[in-house]
Motif scaffolding. Structure first.
Motif, PDB file in Angstrom:
ATOM      1  N   GLN A 120      51.927  36.492  36.683  1.00 37.48           N
ATOM      2  CA  GLN A 120      51.946  37.694  35.861  1.00 37.48           C
ATOM      3  C   GLN A 120      50.531  38.257  35.721  1.00 37.48           C
ATOM      4  O   GLN A 120      49.557  37.514  35.748  1.00 37.48           O
ATOM      5  CB  GLN A 120      52.484  37.364  34.456  1.00 37.48           C
ATOM      6  N   SER A 121      50.416  39.546  35.569  1.00 40.91           N
ATOM      7  CA  SER A 121      49.119  40.188  35.378  1.00 40.91           C
ATOM      8  C   SER A 121      48.447  39.637  34.124  1.00 40.91           C
ATOM      9  O   SER A 121      49.082  39.498  33.080  1.00 40.91           O
ATOM     10  CB  SER A 121      49.310  41.699  35.240  1.00 40.91           C
ATOM     11  N   GLY A 122      47.176  39.313  34.228  1.00 40.31           N
ATOM     12  CA  GLY A 122      46.420  38.803  33.092  1.00 40.31           C
ATOM     13  C   GLY A 122      46.527  37.311  32.876  1.00 40.31           C
ATOM     14  O   GLY A 122      45.828  36.767  32.034  1.00 40.31           O
ATOM     15  N   SER A 123      47.405  36.631  33.605  1.00 37.00           N
ATOM     16  CA  SER A 123      47.535  35.185  33.411  1.00 37.00           C
ATOM     17  C   SER A 123      47.535  34.449  34.744  1.00 37.00           C
ATOM     18  O   SER A 123      48.131  33.408  34.876  1.00 37.00           O
ATOM     19  CB  SER A 123      48.818  34.876  32.643  1.00 37.00           C
ATOM     20  N   SER A 124      46.899  35.026  35.712  1.00 37.63           N
ATOM     21  CA  SER A 124      46.926  34.463  37.057  1.00 37.63           C
ATOM     22  C   SER A 124      45.931  33.328  37.219  1.00 37.63           C
ATOM     23  O   SER A 124      44.767  33.474  36.836  1.00 37.63           O
ATOM     24  CB  SER A 124      46.579  35.545  38.080  1.00 37.63           C
ATOM     25  N   PRO A 125      46.353  32.215  37.826  1.00 34.38           N
ATOM     26  CA  PRO A 125      45.357  31.233  38.249  1.00 34.38           C
ATOM     27  C   PRO A 125      44.400  31.906  39.230  1.00 34.38           C
ATOM     28  O   PRO A 125      44.834  32.657  40.110  1.00 34.38           O
ATOM     29  CB  PRO A 125      46.195  30.148  38.928  1.00 34.38           C
ATOM     30  N   THR A 126      43.121  31.682  39.032  1.00 29.28           N
ATOM     31  CA  THR A 126      42.093  32.410  39.766  1.00 29.28           C
ATOM     32  C   THR A 126      40.981  31.464  40.183  1.00 29.28           C
ATOM     33  O   THR A 126      40.695  30.485  39.498  1.00 29.28           O
ATOM     34  CB  THR A 126      41.511  33.534  38.874  1.00 29.28           C
ATOM     35  N   LEU A 127      40.333  31.769  41.305  1.00 33.09           N
ATOM     36  CA  LEU A 127      39.206  30.974  41.782  1.00 33.09           C
ATOM     37  C   LEU A 127      37.965  31.849  41.884  1.00 33.09           C
ATOM     38  O   LEU A 127      38.029  32.972  42.390  1.00 33.09           O
ATOM     39  CB  LEU A 127      39.528  30.368  43.151  1.00 33.09           C
ATOM     40  N   TYR A 128      36.848  31.323  41.385  1.00 30.46           N
ATOM     41  CA  TYR A 128      35.555  32.000  41.423  1.00 30.46           C
ATOM     42  C   TYR A 128      34.523  31.078  42.067  1.00 30.46           C
ATOM     43  O   TYR A 128      34.607  29.856  41.925  1.00 30.46           O
ATOM     44  CB  TYR A 128      35.060  32.320  40.005  1.00 30.46           C
TER      45      TYR A 128
END
Length: 75
Positions: free
Chosen positions: A13-21
């Motif tokens: 869902q938008s705003g709750s995405s697992p993300t990598l930086y």
């Protein structure tokens, strides 16, 4: 330290995405992963004690492709 967006889970869902930086640390390569906090008792028992200041997160395998892609782009 700065963080550069590499990619996120396209199915979340938008705003709750697992993300990598990726970070720009000079002393070593590090990454920041945003994911779901693991609360399952069995999983936490399997992992064992977690040091203070750390937490266990879960991220989809698809998010890890952004790690590999970073190095493919550099070559």
């Amino acid at each position: 330290m700065r963080a550069r967006f590499l990619g996120k889970d396209l199915e979340s869902q938008s705003g709750s995405s697992p993300t990598l930086y990726a970070t720009d640390r000079a002393d070593r390569a590090t990454y920041i992963a945003q994911g779901w906090i693991v609360t399952d008792p069995q999983t936490l028992a399997d992992i064992g004690p977690v040091p203070q200041g750390e937490t266990i997160i879960e991220i989809p395998e698809d998010v890890l492709k952004y790690y590999a892609r970073r190095y493919q782009e550099e070559s």
